[in-house]
Design a protein around this motif. Structure first.
Motif, PDB file in Angstrom:
ATOM      1  N   TYR A  43       0.839  -1.199   0.000  1.00 59.05           N
ATOM      2  CA  TYR A  43       0.000   0.000   0.000  1.00 59.05           C
ATOM      3  C   TYR A  43       0.871   1.244   0.000  1.00 59.05           C
ATOM      4  CZ  TYR A  43       0.920  -0.406   5.069  1.00 59.05           C
ATOM      5  OH  TYR A  43       1.516  -0.535   6.292  1.00 59.05           O
ATOM      6  N   THR A  44       0.263   2.363  -0.293  1.00 60.78           N
ATOM      7  CA  THR A  44       1.047   3.599  -0.310  1.00 60.78           C
ATOM      8  C   THR A  44       0.632   4.503   0.840  1.00 60.78           C
ATOM      9  OG1 THR A  44      -0.486   4.597  -1.853  1.00 60.78           O
ATOM     10  CG2 THR A  44       1.502   3.623  -2.796  1.00 60.78           C
ATOM     11  N   ALA A  45       1.564   5.369   1.226  1.00 61.80           N
ATOM     12  CA  ALA A  45       1.318   6.299   2.317  1.00 61.80           C
ATOM     13  C   ALA A  45       2.263   7.479   2.133  1.00 61.80           C
ATOM     14  CB  ALA A  45       1.591   5.602   3.663  1.00 61.80           C
ATOM     15  N   THR A  46       2.173   8.456   3.023  1.00 62.30           N
ATOM     16  CA  THR A  46       3.089   9.590   2.933  1.00 62.30           C
ATOM     17  C   THR A  46       4.071   9.524   4.098  1.00 62.30           C
ATOM     18  OG1 THR A  46       1.286  10.880   2.019  1.00 62.30           O
ATOM     19  CG2 THR A  46       3.217  12.115   2.777  1.00 62.30           C
ATOM     20  N   GLY A  47       5.354   9.588   3.799  1.00 63.33           N
ATOM     21  CA  GLY A  47       6.372   9.550   4.853  1.00 63.33           C
ATOM     22  C   GLY A  47       6.365  10.853   5.643  1.00 63.33           C
ATOM     23  N   LEU A  48       6.390  10.753   6.980  1.00 64.78           N
ATOM     24  CA  LEU A  48       6.343  11.970   7.790  1.00 64.78           C
ATOM     25  C   LEU A  48       7.661  12.235   8.508  1.00 64.78           C
ATOM     26  CD1 LEU A  48       2.798  11.504   9.390  1.00 64.78           C
ATOM     27  CD2 LEU A  48       3.418  12.915   7.427  1.00 64.78           C
ATOM     28  N   GLY A  49       8.400  11.184   8.803  1.00 70.39           N
ATOM     29  CA  GLY A  49       9.652  11.347   9.562  1.00 70.39           C
ATOM     30  C   GLY A  49       9.814  10.133  10.450  1.00 70.39           C
ATOM     31  N   ILE A  50      10.918  10.089  11.220  1.00 66.06           N
ATOM     32  CA  ILE A  50      11.082   8.936  12.104  1.00 66.06           C
ATOM     33  C   ILE A  50      10.613   9.269  13.515  1.00 66.06           C
ATOM     34  CG2 ILE A  50      12.930   7.767  10.847  1.00 66.06           C
ATOM     35  CD1 ILE A  50      14.838   8.998  13.082  1.00 66.06           C
ATOM     36  N   THR A  51      10.386   8.227  14.282  1.00 66.79           N
ATOM     37  CA  THR A  51      10.020   8.385  15.685  1.00 66.79           C
ATOM     38  C   THR A  51      11.311   8.399  16.521  1.00 66.79           C
ATOM     39  OG1 THR A  51      10.007   6.026  16.064  1.00 66.79           O
ATOM     40  CG2 THR A  51       7.947   6.993  15.277  1.00 66.79           C
ATOM     41  N   ASP A  52      11.175   8.580  17.835  1.00 71.30           N
ATOM     42  CA  ASP A  52      12.352   8.581  18.728  1.00 71.30           C
ATOM     43  C   ASP A  52      13.139   7.292  18.627  1.00 71.30           C
ATOM     44  OD1 ASP A  52      11.972  11.049  19.712  1.00 71.30           O
ATOM     45  OD2 ASP A  52      11.161  10.423  21.660  1.00 71.30           O
ATOM     46  N   THR A  53      12.450   6.215  18.245  1.00 70.18           N
ATOM     47  CA  THR A  53      13.116   4.915  18.201  1.00 70.18           C
ATOM     48  C   THR A  53      13.389   4.430  16.778  1.00 70.18           C
ATOM     49  OG1 THR A  53      10.917   4.049  18.647  1.00 70.18           O
ATOM     50  CG2 THR A  53      12.461   4.072  20.487  1.00 70.18           C
ATOM     51  N   GLY A  54      13.248   5.315  15.811  1.00 74.47           N
ATOM     52  CA  GLY A  54      13.709   5.021  14.465  1.00 74.47           C
ATOM     53  C   GLY A  54      12.700   4.414  13.512  1.00 74.47           C
ATOM     54  N   GLU A  55      11.430   4.238  13.969  1.00 79.59           N
ATOM     55  CA  GLU A  55      10.443   3.721  13.019  1.00 79.59           C
ATOM     56  C   GLU A  55      10.034   4.854  12.074  1.00 79.59           C
ATOM     57  OE1 GLU A  55       9.805   3.196  16.459  1.00 79.59           O
ATOM     58  OE2 GLU A  55      10.790   1.239  16.312  1.00 79.59           O
ATOM     59  N   LEU A  56       9.565   4.468  10.894  1.00 82.97           N
ATOM     60  CA  LEU A  56       9.104   5.489   9.947  1.00 82.97           C
ATOM     61  C   LEU A  56       7.628   5.766  10.211  1.00 82.97           C
ATOM     62  CD1 LEU A  56       9.874   7.231   7.452  1.00 82.97           C
ATOM     63  CD2 LEU A  56       8.953   5.377   6.049  1.00 82.97           C
TER      64      LEU A  56
END
Ligand code: BTN
Length: 326
Positions: free
Chosen positions: A287-300
């Motif tokens: 599926y598609t989505a829009t990347g927002l940035g990483i979290t404090d623990t490195g997840e997208l």
């Protein structure tokens, strides 16, 4: 001592006297002479003139332990280099050194790898005389779940070094591919040894395309190098030193907080997926989505079509536009 002699010769305007070197190292003239002879054997052109001392006559680069160590400016990372002209995989070797409890910051470097490893069991093409293949040994006292974040810390360190040293416009494709002009220039593979929930050691392997201009057909479309992008051949040892310096300071911040926290803004500044459409492929669905940035623990962190947000942990995330193809 050889690395330090090299550093002193490189940094001096003229001759460095034998007397000075003897006093500096607290050794005999013969010991200094022997070390200089060994440097000459490894390819350095060093002029020796009576009453004047020693001088590097050309700024030639002989890629090896002394050359790399002579450029390192850190407290510990990369100060101990274990160098090979050829090895199966620097990650493999660094893991063995980890078993032997060699000091933190030991850096394994090879000119060529015969069994270079990429992520997801892929092969990492590693020809000689062209690129950087190195693996850093660490013993981070963090929970096992935190260790993979170190890959992102290394990605930032390499990106910053490439930007600062060569003004290269480099970005990160989450989590850890370095990309220039839509093509990959660097890959990172982190491996850790865990026992009873505790980390024995972590090895961060870095492969950077430096001088390579031709790539095997299967990666030609998506690989690039410093030479291709800038037209210049850079000293691999200088780039390694710049990476170690950046990594050491990022690592200190990371260990102080125990996660990416304050480094997040820097990472997101380099993140190519930010505000871009990403395609997320899991074993179950795409599926598609829009990347927002990483979290404090490195997840997208991504925004889905319905406006909700989701954290992406694993699975292949392909990024539209980043590699110049969908
Ligand atoms: C990737 O697939 O993007 C990761 C590639 C990592 C390659 C480097 S080269 C030095 C170190 N030794 C290895 O065998 N692999 C890593």
């Amino acid at each position: 001592m050889k690395a330090e002699i090299l550093r002193l010769l490189r940094e001096s305007e003229g001759f460095v006297s034998g007397q000075f070197l003897c006093e500096h190292f607290g050794v005999s003239r013969t010991a200094v002479w022997k070390a200089v002879e060994q440097l000459k054997k490894s390819g350095y052109e060093i002029e020796a003139v009576r009453k004047k001392g020693y001088r590097l006559t050309t700024i030639n680069q002989c890629y090896g332990k002394a050359e790399i160590e002579s450029r390192i400016e850190t407290k510990s990372f990369g100060r101990q280099v274990v160098f090979f002209s050829e090895i199966d995989s620097t990650n493999q070797k660094a893991k063995l050194l980890g078993e032997e409890k060699k000091p933190e910051g030991t850096l394994v470097v090879a000119d060529r790898q015969t069994l270079g490893k990429g992520r997801r069991g892929r092969h990492w093409e590693s020809p000689s005389g062209q690129n950087i293949y190195m693996s850093l040994l660490l013993y981070p006292e963090v929970p096992t779940a935190t260790a993979p974040q170190l890959t992102l810390v290394m990605a930032m360190a390499v990106a910053t070094a490439l930007q600062e040293s060569y003004q290269l416009e480099v970005g990160i494709k989450w989590p850890n591919d370095l990309v220039v002009n839509g093509k990959k220039i660097c890959g990172i593979l982190t491996e850790m040894s865990v026992e009873a929930e505790f980390i024995n050691h972590v090895v961060i392997g870095v492969g950077i395309n430096v001088d390579q201009e031709e790539f095997p057909a299967e990666i030609a479309e998506k690989a690039t190098s410093l030479k291709v992008e800038t037209g210049i051949s850079v000293a691999r040892s200088a780039l390694i030193a710049a990476i170690m310096k950046n990594f050491e300071s990022y690592y200190e911040e990371f260990m102080e907080q125990g996660n990416l926290g304050k480094l997040k803004a820097d990472y997101n500044g380099l993140l190519l997926n930010k505000d871009k459409e990403v395609r997320i492929s899991t074993p179950k669905e795409d599926y598609t989505a829009t990347g927002l940035g990483i979290t404090d623990t490195g997840e997208l962190l991504v925004r889905l079509a319905d406006g909700s947000q989701q954290e992406i942990y694993a699975g292949e995330v392909s990024v539209r536009g980043v590699y110049g193809y969908v």
